[in-house]
Design a protein around this motif. Structure first.
Motif, mmCIF file in Angstrom:
data_model
loop_
_atom_site.group_PDB
_atom_site.id
_atom_site.type_symbol
_atom_site.label_atom_id
_atom_site.label_comp_id
_atom_site.label_asym_id
_atom_site.label_seq_id
_atom_site.Cartn_x
_atom_site.Cartn_y
_atom_site.Cartn_z
ATOM 1 N N GLN A 238 73.016 97.558 72.754
ATOM 2 C CA GLN A 238 74.107 96.804 72.192
ATOM 3 C C GLN A 238 74.300 95.519 72.970
ATOM 4 O OE1 GLN A 238 75.635 97.589 69.428
ATOM 5 N NE2 GLN A 238 74.544 99.528 69.228
ATOM 6 N N VAL A 239 74.679 94.480 72.242
ATOM 7 C CA VAL A 239 74.922 93.179 72.860
ATOM 8 C C VAL A 239 76.322 92.711 72.473
ATOM 9 C CG1 VAL A 239 74.219 90.756 72.926
ATOM 10 C CG2 VAL A 239 72.484 92.566 72.856
ATOM 11 N N GLN A 240 77.023 92.167 73.423
ATOM 12 C CA GLN A 240 78.354 91.627 73.180
ATOM 13 C C GLN A 240 78.368 90.141 73.544
ATOM 14 O OE1 GLN A 240 78.103 94.417 75.512
ATOM 15 N NE2 GLN A 240 77.984 95.657 73.656
ATOM 16 N N LEU A 241 79.104 89.372 72.740
ATOM 17 C CA LEU A 241 79.316 87.954 73.017
ATOM 18 C C LEU A 241 80.800 87.711 73.219
ATOM 19 C CD1 LEU A 241 77.041 86.193 70.368
ATOM 20 C CD2 LEU A 241 76.489 86.747 72.727
ATOM 21 N N VAL A 242 81.143 86.993 74.247
ATOM 22 C CA VAL A 242 82.537 86.644 74.508
ATOM 23 C C VAL A 242 82.650 85.142 74.635
ATOM 24 C CG1 VAL A 242 84.485 86.871 76.075
ATOM 25 C CG2 VAL A 242 82.992 88.837 75.652
ATOM 26 N N GLU A 243 83.469 84.565 73.767
ATOM 27 C CA GLU A 243 83.703 83.129 73.792
ATOM 28 C C GLU A 243 85.011 82.822 74.518
ATOM 29 O OE1 GLU A 243 82.215 82.591 69.213
ATOM 30 O OE2 GLU A 243 83.361 80.980 70.145
ATOM 31 N N SER A 244 85.064 81.659 75.112
ATOM 32 C CA SER A 244 86.297 81.208 75.745
ATOM 33 C C SER A 244 86.310 79.685 75.810
ATOM 34 C CB SER A 244 86.428 81.788 77.159
ATOM 35 O OG SER A 244 85.346 81.364 77.967
ATOM 36 N N CYS B 182 80.129 80.783 76.052
ATOM 37 C CA CYS B 182 79.730 81.966 75.288
ATOM 38 C C CYS B 182 78.858 82.813 76.203
ATOM 39 C CB CYS B 182 78.980 81.555 74.036
ATOM 40 S SG CYS B 182 78.280 82.920 73.093
ATOM 41 N N ALA B 183 79.391 83.958 76.603
ATOM 42 C CA ALA B 183 78.681 84.825 77.540
ATOM 43 C C ALA B 183 78.170 86.059 76.812
ATOM 44 C CB ALA B 183 79.604 85.229 78.677
ATOM 45 N N ALA B 184 76.884 86.336 76.990
ATOM 46 C CA ALA B 184 76.258 87.503 76.379
ATOM 47 C C ALA B 184 76.057 88.580 77.430
ATOM 48 C CB ALA B 184 74.924 87.117 75.765
ATOM 49 N N SER B 185 76.247 89.822 77.004
ATOM 50 C CA SER B 185 76.031 90.946 77.923
ATOM 51 C C SER B 185 75.509 92.139 77.130
ATOM 52 C CB SER B 185 77.323 91.308 78.649
ATOM 53 O OG SER B 185 78.309 91.724 77.724
ATOM 54 N N GLY B 186 74.920 93.084 77.859
ATOM 55 C CA GLY B 186 74.414 94.289 77.214
ATOM 56 C C GLY B 186 72.922 94.461 77.448
ATOM 57 N N SER B 187 72.264 95.076 76.475
ATOM 58 C CA SER B 187 70.846 95.424 76.599
ATOM 59 C C SER B 187 69.965 94.232 76.233
ATOM 60 C CB SER B 187 70.537 96.613 75.698
ATOM 61 O OG SER B 187 71.385 97.705 75.996
ATOM 62 N N ILE B 188 69.990 93.227 77.107
ATOM 63 C CA ILE B 188 69.293 91.975 76.831
ATOM 64 C C ILE B 188 67.972 91.910 77.572
ATOM 65 C CG2 ILE B 188 69.418 89.458 77.030
ATOM 66 C CD1 ILE B 188 72.492 89.776 76.870
ATOM 67 N N PHE B 189 66.900 91.683 76.813
ATOM 68 C CA PHE B 189 65.612 91.399 77.426
ATOM 69 C C PHE B 189 65.438 89.892 77.577
ATOM 70 C CE2 PHE B 189 61.352 91.857 78.752
ATOM 71 C CZ PHE B 189 60.580 90.930 78.087
ATOM 72 N N LYS C 210 72.859 83.645 83.863
ATOM 73 C CA LYS C 210 74.151 84.246 83.511
ATOM 74 C C LYS C 210 74.236 84.615 82.030
ATOM 75 C CE LYS C 210 76.763 81.747 87.053
ATOM 76 N NZ LYS C 210 77.901 80.816 87.313
ATOM 77 N N ASN C 211 73.150 84.373 81.276
ATOM 78 C CA ASN C 211 73.158 84.630 79.817
ATOM 79 C C ASN C 211 74.357 83.954 79.159
ATOM 80 O OD1 ASN C 211 70.785 86.164 79.815
ATOM 81 N ND2 ASN C 211 71.905 88.059 80.216
ATOM 82 N N VAL D 248 68.922 87.337 70.160
ATOM 83 C CA VAL D 248 68.675 88.151 71.347
ATOM 84 C C VAL D 248 67.529 89.117 71.093
ATOM 85 C CG1 VAL D 248 69.636 89.883 72.908
ATOM 86 C CG2 VAL D 248 71.086 88.005 72.088
ATOM 87 N N THR D 249 66.623 89.209 72.050
ATOM 88 C CA THR D 249 65.638 90.288 72.060
ATOM 89 C C THR D 249 66.148 91.335 73.032
ATOM 90 O OG1 THR D 249 63.813 88.803 71.529
ATOM 91 C CG2 THR D 249 63.248 90.920 72.541
#
Length: 120
Positions: free
Chosen positions: A1-7, A22-29, A75-76, A99-100
């Motif tokens: 799962q991938v999450q994006l958080v904007e601020s 825009c920060a991405a987190s999760g199962s990111i390759f 920092k994705n 995202v891959t």
């Protein structure tokens, strides 16, 4: 799962500046193309700026010379520095990220949107 958080959105006077993140987190390759879109009331969502994994950038004509897109791969995270803001820049701004994942599947993810309001 991938999450994006904007601020970073908010209210600013014409001529002012804002910086969106825009920060991405999760199962990111890996993260491939990263985009900023915006949607003003009653209008279609439009592409504002794009940055590739190699750092190449493209901008909509309406924002060229005023907005700068960048990314921090460690920092994705993607940024949009917006200067010389105009009332017509008022919109909800969305990040869109290709995202891959660690399972090597590729997906498009959208952020939740952040409101930018420019007063005249």
């Amino acid at each position: 799962q991938v999450q994006l958080v904007e601020s970073g959105g908010g209210l600013v006077q014409a001529g002012g500046s804002l910086r969106l993140s825009c920060a991405a987190s999760g199962s990111i390759f890996s993260i491939n193309v990263m985009d900023w879109y915006r949607q003003a009331p009653g209008k279609q969502r439009e592409l504002v700026a794009r940055i590739t994994s190699g750092g190449s950038t493209n901008y909509a004509d309406a924002v060229k010379g005023r907005f700068t897109i960048s990314r921090d791969n460690a920092k994705n995270t993607m940024y949009l520095q917006m200067n010389s803001l105009k009332p017509e820049d008022t919109a909800v701004y969305y990040c869109r990220v290709e995202v891959t994942t660690t399972s090597r599947a590729t997906y498009i993810h959208w952020g939740q949107g952040t409101q930018v309001t420019v007063s005249s």
